[in-house]
Scaffold this motif. Structure first.
Motif, PDB file in Angstrom:
ATOM      1  N   LYS A  70       0.837  -1.211   0.000  1.00 41.16           N
ATOM      2  CA  LYS A  70       0.000   0.000   0.000  1.00 41.16           C
ATOM      3  C   LYS A  70       0.868   1.257   0.000  1.00 41.16           C
ATOM      4  O   LYS A  70       0.809   2.092  -0.872  1.00 41.16           O
ATOM      5  CB  LYS A  70      -0.866   0.035   1.286  1.00 41.16           C
ATOM      6  CG  LYS A  70      -2.068  -0.852   1.218  1.00 41.16           C
ATOM      7  CD  LYS A  70      -3.008  -0.548   2.378  1.00 41.16           C
ATOM      8  CE  LYS A  70      -2.520  -1.153   3.667  1.00 41.16           C
ATOM      9  NZ  LYS A  70      -3.521  -1.316   4.714  1.00 41.16           N
ATOM     10  N   LEU A  71       1.666   1.387   1.079  1.00 37.12           N
ATOM     11  CA  LEU A  71       2.384   2.636   1.335  1.00 37.12           C
ATOM     12  C   LEU A  71       3.484   2.943   0.331  1.00 37.12           C
ATOM     13  O   LEU A  71       3.769   4.101   0.056  1.00 37.12           O
ATOM     14  CB  LEU A  71       2.977   2.610   2.751  1.00 37.12           C
ATOM     15  CG  LEU A  71       1.963   2.353   3.867  1.00 37.12           C
ATOM     16  CD1 LEU A  71       2.669   2.173   5.206  1.00 37.12           C
ATOM     17  CD2 LEU A  71       0.973   3.509   3.950  1.00 37.12           C
ATOM     18  N   PHE A  76      -0.583   5.408  -3.144  1.00 39.28           N
ATOM     19  CA  PHE A  76      -0.531   6.047  -1.826  1.00 39.28           C
ATOM     20  C   PHE A  76      -0.086   7.501  -1.947  1.00 39.28           C
ATOM     21  O   PHE A  76      -0.587   8.383  -1.253  1.00 39.28           O
ATOM     22  CB  PHE A  76       0.420   5.271  -0.907  1.00 39.28           C
ATOM     23  CG  PHE A  76       0.646   5.928   0.423  1.00 39.28           C
ATOM     24  CD1 PHE A  76      -0.368   5.969   1.375  1.00 39.28           C
ATOM     25  CD2 PHE A  76       1.868   6.525   0.721  1.00 39.28           C
ATOM     26  CE1 PHE A  76      -0.165   6.580   2.596  1.00 39.28           C
ATOM     27  CE2 PHE A  76       2.078   7.141   1.941  1.00 39.28           C
ATOM     28  CZ  PHE A  76       1.061   7.169   2.880  1.00 39.28           C
ATOM     29  N   ARG A  77       0.876   7.742  -2.809  1.00 37.98           N
ATOM     30  CA  ARG A  77       1.430   9.090  -2.952  1.00 37.98           C
ATOM     31  C   ARG A  77       1.684   9.348  -4.442  1.00 37.98           C
ATOM     32  O   ARG A  77       2.484   8.654  -5.063  1.00 37.98           O
ATOM     33  CB  ARG A  77       2.737   9.158  -2.168  1.00 37.98           C
ATOM     34  CG  ARG A  77       3.266  10.541  -1.965  1.00 37.98           C
ATOM     35  CD  ARG A  77       4.522  10.499  -1.133  1.00 37.98           C
ATOM     36  NE  ARG A  77       4.258  10.680   0.289  1.00 37.98           N
ATOM     37  CZ  ARG A  77       5.209  10.634   1.222  1.00 37.98           C
ATOM     38  NH1 ARG A  77       6.438  10.375   0.890  1.00 37.98           N
ATOM     39  NH2 ARG A  77       4.897  10.824   2.481  1.00 37.98           N
TER      40      ARG A  77
END
Ligand code: PEP
Ligand code: MN
Length: 339
Positions: A70-71, A76-77
């Protein structure tokens, strides 16, 4: 996830697979073709193993669509992560940061000489191992705490930041006052307990790709650090083991654009461990910058022929200086600067 059923799958089998997916929390959309049925499973879960479905009766193939992390992913970004180091140097921005120095800290004289030489050539970060992960227990294992102190002193004296490898959890606290970046070595990329602890640290972590790790495994390891709350992760391609014997490892330069596509995290290239041979380091460093590397990690030794570790892949200071000159010409061609 897409589950393609066999042509011979029965209605009961299709129903069983549908039920299984729904129990996993997915909404299931069935497409019934002339010969085959396909189940599209839609949901937020990422913690599943496609093999659990592949083994069900009537299933032909399972294709995962969402990433298992995810991160670290671009979802995420949206923008690139830029890591600001204490002296204002940024990793992941326009400037390609060069980290250089010996494989290991061997003596006060050696690390001070190396620091002066790499700083003069334009490096911004001093590398040097204090704790060495050597293949043989009979070879030089590093100077430990003493090396950390020398690194800090030599770095400060030459305006350089310091990066050094952390091999185990107990070393984190000991290293904290001396390093600006924690390096996780290839052998520890899947030391998940160490990664979790580094997730609690408030200093950047440069994590190297394991010698037999896929890009996805590298990203999942970075996810361990980020999920602990430390978002300052720098990835590093340092060569993987292949059937090729001419080089020590095969530097997978394609990992650089692939990581850029999948992740917002910056990626470093280490052409020293990536090739193992001094004369191959400069061409691969140039290729790495051309391919989009955000930083370089390069072994440079004041006297490589007498180095206690990795002498064969360490550049002479003069060679490093020449390489920096080449990089300064290549970087602008791909919209970057060097330093
Ligand atoms: C090193 O940087 O000296 C080192 C041991 O690297 P790796 O973990 O990539 O082998
Ligand atoms: Mn080394």
């Amino acid at each position: 996830m897409i589950v393609a059923m066999l042509e011979t799958a029965t209605e009961d089998q299709i129903q069983d697979v549908t039920d299984h997916l729904m129990r996993m929390g997915f909404a299931v959309h069935r497409t019934t073709g002339a010969r085959q049925s396909v189940l599209a499973a839609v949901g937020k879960r990422i913690d599943f193993d496609t093999r659990d479905l592949e083994v069900l009766p009537g299933v032909e193939r399972v294709h995962r669509i969402s990433a298992p992390y995810k991160l670290v992913g671009r979802q995420f970004r949206g923008h690139d992560t830029v890591i600001k180091l204490p002296n204002g140097v940024e990793v992941g921005g326009k400037n390609v940061v060069v980290m250089a120095g010996p494989c290991s800290v061997e003596s006060r004289e050696q690390i001070f000489q190396a620091a002066e030489q790499v700083a003069k050539a334009g490096a911004k970060v001093l590398r040097g191992g204090a704790f060495k992960p050597r293949s043989s227990p009979y070879t030089f294992q590093g100077m430990g705490l003493e090396a950390l102190k020398l690194l800090r002193e030599a770095g400060d004296a030459n305006g350089l930041l310091v990066i050094s490898e952390v091999m185990e959890i107990s070393q984190i606290e000991q290293m904290m006052p001396y390093v600006d970046i924690f390096q996780v070595g290839a052998r520890n990329m899947q030391n998940f307990n160490l990664l979790r602890e580094l997730g609690k640290v408030r200093k950047p972590v440069l994590m190297k790709r394991g010698i037999a790790a896929t890009i996805e495994e590298m990203l999942l390891s970075a996810e361990y650090i980020m999920s602990g709350g430390n978002y300052e992760v720098i990835l590093c391609e340092r060569g993987i083991r292949t059937f090729e014997t001419y080089t020590r490892n095969t530097l997978d330069i394609s990992a650089i654009p692939i990581v850029h596509k999948l992740s917002h995290l910056p990626i470093t290239s280490d052409p020293s461990h990536g090739t193992g041979l001094r004369d191959k380091v400069a061409p691969m460093a140039c290729a790495s910058v051309a391919a989009g590397a955000d930083a370089l990690l390069i072994e440079v030794h004041p006297d490589p022929d007498h180095a206690l570790s990795d002498g064969a892949q360490s550049l002479f200071p003069q060679q490093f200086d020449e390489l920096m000159g080449q990089l300064r010409m290549i970087a602008p061609a791909v919209g970057r600067t060097i330093g």
